[in-house]
Each structure stands twice: as structure tokens, then as C-alpha cells.
Design an enzyme around this catalytic site. Structure first.
Site: not given
Ligand code: PNS
Length: 165
Positions: A24, A48, A97, A135
Site C-alpha cells: 500500500h 465487522k 498486483r 493484508s
């Protein structure tokens, strides 16, 4: 010459950033070079299932983007294009990517264009070192005690260790 030739361009770089990775950051650096202003926008509606609450994701992003004076961090609820419109963003910046990212990104870009034709999605390629980084994998690695050094900024490494270590 076209009347808008010297308009300043604000780009929105949206995502979950749960947590921000070096991939990022690579894209933020590239975006900050091209656009007059770059707003890194954390999506609240994906909270959530997140590891880090939005407040903490913003804190980490603010700390690691401190050196770029034209980069701002914010959060948004609801539709991305509405947020972009409110903030005067003419561009949505996304990183691609690998080919596998393309289909999802294409659908999202076309849908956003359908809702708001005035906003363009611009794709940039992260440095090849980060082409495999996400991530999701960083979190998995951290949970299983694997090394995340070099994949995320040191501050994020510490927070990950505190969270799952
Ligand atoms: O980093 P991510 O998780 O791939 O980011 C996805 C994100 C936040 C960019 C996307 O889910 C999004 O734009 N959400 C906001 C809601 C919205 O506008 N949805 C319509 C997109 S077609």
C-alpha cells in the site's frame, strides 16, 4: 488549450487497509508523485470482519504517511463515489498486483463509472517486490507466528505482534 488544463487533481485511494502494508505504501508513494492530493480512504462498512478497528487503521496510516504533505487519511461509510464527490476527488486510485486482481477491479471500476461517470478509476502497479503481498496473508502469517518483517512498516509489525502474537 482546454479550459481545465491546469486543474488540480485529487485522487482517492480506497481500501480496507487492515492493516496497511508496504505494498500500500509503495502505491501511496507513486500516487503522491502524480496527483496534487491523495486521500487514503478507509472503508468503514467492512469493519465487522476486520482485525484492527477503523480508528487504529487510521492511526497507523497517518503515522506511516506523515512524510507526504499531500497525503491525507480519512474514513468513509456507504458508496465510495459519493465520498469521492464530497471530497472533490476526480480519480479513484487502485493498485493491480497480478492478473487475478483484474476481474474484480474491472467490475468495481465499471460499476463506479456507471454510478458516477465524472470520476475516473486509475490503476497503478506496485513495485514487483510487493506483487504477492496482501493484508490477508500478512494477518495469516502473523497469526501463525511467521515473519512479517519487510512486509509491513515497523509500527504495524509491533501492533500485529501485540494483537496476535
Ligand atoms: O482493499 P479492498 O478491501 O479491496 O477495498 C475494497 C473497497 C473498500 C475499495 C470497496 O469495497 C468499496 O469501494 N467499498 C465501498 C462501497 C462501494 O462503493 N461499493 C460499490 C463498489 S462497486
Amino acid at each position: 488549450m482546454a479550459p481545465e488544463h491546469n486543474k488540480r487533481v485529487t485522487a482517492i485511494y480506497p481500501g480496507s487497509f487492515d492493516p496497511v502494508t508496504n505494498g500500500h505504501l509503495d502505491l501511496i508513494a507513486r500516487g503522491a508523485m502524480i496527483f496534487d492530493k491523495l486521500i487514503v480512504a478507509v472503508a468503514r462498512n467492512l469493519e465487522k470482519d476486520a482485525l484492527f478497528p477503523v480508528k487504529e487503521r487510521i492511526e497507523m496510516l497517518e503515522a506511516v504517511t506523515f512524510e507526504w504533505k499531500n497525503v491525507e487519511v480519512d474514513a468513509f461509510d456507504g458508496l465510495l463515489v459519493e465520498f469521492a464527490r464530497e471530497r472533490g476527488g476526480r480519480v479513484i486510485l487502485r493498485g493491480i498486483r497480478a492478473v487475478s486482481d483484474y476481474e474484480y477491479e474491472l467490475q468495481m471500476a465499471m460499476m463506479n463509472r456507471k454510478i458516477e461517470p465524472q470520476i475516473e478509476t486509475v490503476f497503478m502497479l506496485p513495485g514487483e517486490t510487493y506483487s504477492y503481498l496482501s493484508s490477508r496473508l500478512v494477518k495469516e502469517l502473523a497469526r501463525l507466528g511467521g515473519p512479517v518483517k519487510g512486509l509491513v512498516p515497523p509500527l504495524v509489525e509491533e501492533r500485529l505482534r501485540a494483537k496476535v502474537g
